[in-house]
Scaffold this active site. Structure first.
Site, short mmCIF file in Angstrom:
data_model
loop_
_atom_site.label_atom_id
_atom_site.label_comp_id
_atom_site.label_asym_id
_atom_site.label_seq_id
_atom_site.Cartn_x
_atom_site.Cartn_y
_atom_site.Cartn_z
N SER A 105 -7.30 -3.15 -0.37
CA SER A 105 -8.27 -3.32 0.71
C SER A 105 -7.99 -4.57 1.54
CB SER A 105 -9.68 -3.38 0.11
OG SER A 105 -10.62 -3.70 1.09
N ARG A 109 -7.31 -4.45 5.64
CA ARG A 109 -8.13 -5.18 6.61
C ARG A 109 -7.30 -6.02 7.56
NH1 ARG A 109 -13.65 -6.13 3.31
NH2 ARG A 109 -13.27 -4.46 1.82
N THR A 130 8.40 3.94 -3.99
CA THR A 130 8.75 3.64 -2.60
C THR A 130 7.48 3.59 -1.78
OG1 THR A 130 10.98 4.58 -2.74
CG2 THR A 130 9.98 4.50 -0.56
N GLU A 132 5.68 3.32 1.99
CA GLU A 132 5.88 3.68 3.40
C GLU A 132 5.01 2.75 4.23
OE1 GLU A 132 4.22 7.31 2.48
OE2 GLU A 132 6.07 8.27 1.86
N GLN A 151 -2.23 -0.50 -5.33
CA GLN A 151 -2.82 -0.24 -6.65
C GLN A 151 -2.52 1.20 -7.04
OE1 GLN A 151 -6.89 -1.24 -6.00
NE2 GLN A 151 -7.28 0.49 -4.66
#
EC number: 3.5.4.30
Length: 194
Positions: A105, A109, A130, A132, A151
């Site tokens: 999170s 943000r 991997t 992205e 996570q």
């Protein structure tokens, strides 16, 4: 059923689930997930002079260059930029767990997206994850190798997979190390009978 920190620790202790290395379990193991850290290698598309990428004709691995970042130095992800990164940790899932990778999170943000679409990890997968990575902010964001970047949470299957990822024909990303380019072109390869 999503595994709690208690169940994650049990799976790790019994070596049913492997996440290596976990250098700081107190920081990395969360109530229902494990934080994974950013590696120091990135794959960047060499798109200058290209109108488009055609996955039926182009080998994406040929369109990328690797960038290695020294320890303690930042990698600046520019606005609108897309790169592939990797986790430091190697993850090995048992045949009865599925995993889900999500961004943290705190980075979301700042406008950092950790995966474009591939947040799902099949039972039986083994390898580094991997990432992205893209930046939807209007300014560059510094990413540091070793920082907690995402996570991973774990879901228990109703029964072990009959054909886990490592047994599935065409498992293109099993045992991947480092950021791994798309292998979508393999899906379009046609084998001719002789």
């Amino acid at each position: 059923m999503i595994l709690s920190d208690k169940d994650i620790k049990k799976y790790l202790e019994e070596r049913k689930l492997v996440i290596h290395p976990i250098d700081d379990p107190q920081k990395q193991i969360q109530p229902s997930s494990v934080d994974l850290r950013l590696g120091n290698s990135f794959l960047h598309f060499k798109v200058e002079g290209r109108a488009y990428i055609d996955p039926t004709k182009d080998n994406p691995q040929d369109l990328m260059e690797i960038i290695e970042i020294e320890e303690g130095k930042p990698f600046f992800l520019r606005p609108g930029e897309f790169v592939l990164g990797t986790t430091i940790e190697t993850v090995k899932l048992p045949d009865d767990l599925v995993a889900r990778v999500d961004g943290r999170s705190s980075l979301g943000r700042l406008g950092i997206i950790v995966h474009a679409t591939a947040g799902y990890v099949d039972p039986g997968f083994c390898g580094q994850i991997t990432l992205e990575l893209s930046n939807i902010n209007r300014v560059p964001v510094a990413l540091y190798p070793g920082m907690r970047i995402c996570q991973i949470s774990f879901y228990k299957l109703t029964s072990p997979a009959e054909t886990p990822y490592y047994k599935k024909a065409g498992s293109k990303y099993h045992n991947q190390k480092g950021p791994t380019a798309s292998k979508l072109n393999i899906d379009f390869c046609v084998k001719e009978d002789k």
